[in-house]
Design an enzyme around this catalytic site. Structure first.
Site, mmCIF file in Angstrom:
data_model
loop_
_atom_site.group_PDB
_atom_site.id
_atom_site.type_symbol
_atom_site.label_atom_id
_atom_site.label_comp_id
_atom_site.label_asym_id
_atom_site.label_seq_id
_atom_site.Cartn_x
_atom_site.Cartn_y
_atom_site.Cartn_z
ATOM 1 N N ARG A 186 0.804 -1.217 0.000
ATOM 2 C CA ARG A 186 0.000 0.000 0.000
ATOM 3 C C ARG A 186 0.842 1.275 0.000
ATOM 4 O O ARG A 186 0.572 2.208 -0.752
ATOM 5 C CB ARG A 186 -0.941 0.030 1.220
ATOM 6 C CG ARG A 186 -2.222 -0.765 1.019
ATOM 7 C CD ARG A 186 -2.727 -1.309 2.326
ATOM 8 N NE ARG A 186 -1.733 -2.173 2.938
ATOM 9 C CZ ARG A 186 -1.604 -3.466 2.638
ATOM 10 N NH1 ARG A 186 -2.408 -4.033 1.778
ATOM 11 N NH2 ARG A 186 -0.664 -4.181 3.203
ATOM 12 N N THR A 187 1.862 1.337 0.864
ATOM 13 C CA THR A 187 2.641 2.579 0.958
ATOM 14 C C THR A 187 3.312 2.868 -0.379
ATOM 15 O O THR A 187 3.217 3.977 -0.918
ATOM 16 C CB THR A 187 3.696 2.471 2.083
ATOM 17 O OG1 THR A 187 3.018 2.194 3.312
ATOM 18 C CG2 THR A 187 4.457 3.776 2.240
ATOM 19 N N LYS A 221 25.378 -6.080 -4.732
ATOM 20 C CA LYS A 221 26.798 -6.101 -5.102
ATOM 21 C C LYS A 221 27.657 -5.504 -3.992
ATOM 22 O O LYS A 221 28.860 -5.324 -4.153
ATOM 23 C CB LYS A 221 27.014 -5.293 -6.392
ATOM 24 C CG LYS A 221 26.216 -5.783 -7.577
ATOM 25 C CD LYS A 221 26.398 -4.811 -8.733
ATOM 26 C CE LYS A 221 25.465 -5.151 -9.884
ATOM 27 N NZ LYS A 221 25.530 -4.114 -10.940
ATOM 28 N N ARG A 245 11.977 3.384 2.633
ATOM 29 C CA ARG A 245 11.573 2.459 3.701
ATOM 30 C C ARG A 245 12.766 1.559 3.981
ATOM 31 O O ARG A 245 13.363 1.006 3.061
ATOM 32 C CB ARG A 245 10.362 1.617 3.293
ATOM 33 C CG ARG A 245 10.118 0.468 4.282
ATOM 34 C CD ARG A 245 8.826 -0.266 4.029
ATOM 35 N NE ARG A 245 7.702 0.543 4.461
ATOM 36 C CZ ARG A 245 6.451 0.071 4.587
ATOM 37 N NH1 ARG A 245 6.185 -1.187 4.318
ATOM 38 N NH2 ARG A 245 5.473 0.854 4.982
ATOM 39 N N HIS A 286 6.350 5.998 11.218
ATOM 40 C CA HIS A 286 5.708 5.854 9.897
ATOM 41 C C HIS A 286 4.772 7.055 9.763
ATOM 42 O O HIS A 286 3.551 6.922 9.826
ATOM 43 C CB HIS A 286 4.940 4.535 9.858
ATOM 44 C CG HIS A 286 4.570 4.083 8.467
ATOM 45 N ND1 HIS A 286 4.696 4.886 7.366
ATOM 46 C CD2 HIS A 286 4.055 2.908 8.006
ATOM 47 C CE1 HIS A 286 4.291 4.233 6.288
ATOM 48 N NE2 HIS A 286 3.903 3.022 6.652
#
Length: 304
Positions: free
Chosen positions: A57-58, A86, A107, A135
């Site tokens: 959703r975010t 890497k 995030r 959040h």
């Protein structure tokens, strides 16, 4: 009314005026989010999206928000598709994406990452969740949901239910609600109580909170049941998780006769029964949609 935040890192950086400003702009954005109107206010602008942790959703609502305003997005949905595999370090990755973009959404599983990133790039940074920390954009859409459905935030009684220890959404939300004239109850198993430092901060700002392990203690007086998932991924000990998962299951039988609405930041597992979905109580899908106008309001306010 002006908006004074360059970055969106923690709801604690906001004051009540900032929150009210975003909620007001979000309401103006809603017809565009619903495709009833169009906008090109961010035409030619690029949003860099760095999702080191899974998100549905975010991530998608940020993408929808940017595109609804005429802009575009670049980035990755999991670190496995980036040069992190890497061995490239976070600093180098965000510096490069910062050069490519007009704002960065990140995030990450480590608390404090978004603030660290904001100090090394020149463009605005939005925290889309950092570990068990904050959040802030979820909190703003939660407040917007309450305002749109119940017509106000002040004078509501909000019960936060479930994983209050590891749940970053409830940490942010508790701090934000403390700026309003509300009553709060915290309902959780002993092992998942709200962190004591947050309780201490709330008490210091004059907010009294009622704590209980039994949802029946608060159901009658609650306007909003804000339910959270017991988060397996945040538990250091799997046996502790299996002992308390499913500690609270909200079903339509429990809610019978109640005036409460049920909210949830999603995803849910077994804490809200599917028989609540199409009742007058279940508002979590509407809540998820409101992420789009709220994130549109934020992007409009910080991308110059």
């Amino acid at each position: 009314m002006d908006f004074n935040q360059k970055n969106i890192i923690s709801i604690r950086d906001f004051d009540k005026k900032d929150i009210e400003y975003i909620l007001k702009i979000a309401e103006e954005m809603e017809p565009i989010a619903r495709s009833k109107e169009t906008s090109d206010i961010l035409s030619g602008k690029l949003l860099g999206m760095l999702f080191y942790e899974p998100s549905t959703r975010t991530r998608l609502s940020f993408e929808a928000a940017m595109k609804r305003l005429g802009g575009s997005t670049i980035g990755f949905a999991e670190a496995g598709t980036s040069s992190a595999t890497k061995g490239e370090n976070l600093t180098d990755t965000v510096r490069i994406i910062g050069e490519y973009s007009d704002a960065v959404v990140i995030r990450h599983n480590m608390e404090g990452t978004a603030r660290f990133v904001a100090n090394i790039v020149d463009v605005p940074v939005i925290n889309a969740g950092d570990g068990a920390g904050q959040h802030p954009t979820q909190t703003l859409l939660d407040l917007y949901t309450m305002k749109r459905i119940l017509g106000k935030i002040d004078k509501l009684h909000i019960a936060l239910v479930g994983d209050l220890k590891y749940g970053r959404t409830v940490h942010s939300l508790a701090y934000a609600l403390a700026m309003f004239n509300v009553d709060m109850s915290f309902v959780s198993p002993n092992e998942l109580k709200m962190p004591r430092e947050i309780l201490h901060d709330l008490n210091k700002s004059g907010v009294e909170v009622y704590e209980t392990g039994n949802i029946h203690d608060v159901l009658d007086k609650t306007d909003v049941l804000y339910v959270t998932r017991i988060q397996k991924e945040r538990f250091p000990d799997p046996t502790e998780y299996s002992r308390i998962k499913g500690a609270y299951t909200i079903d339509s039988k429990l809610l019978e006769g109640s005036d409460a609405i049920v909210m949830h930041p999603l995803p849910r597992v077994d804490e809200i029964s599917h028989d609540v979905d199409n009742t007058k109580y279940g508002k979590y899908f509407q809540q998820a949609f409101y992420g789009v106008p709220v994130r549109m309001a934020l992007l409009k306010s910080i991308i110059k």
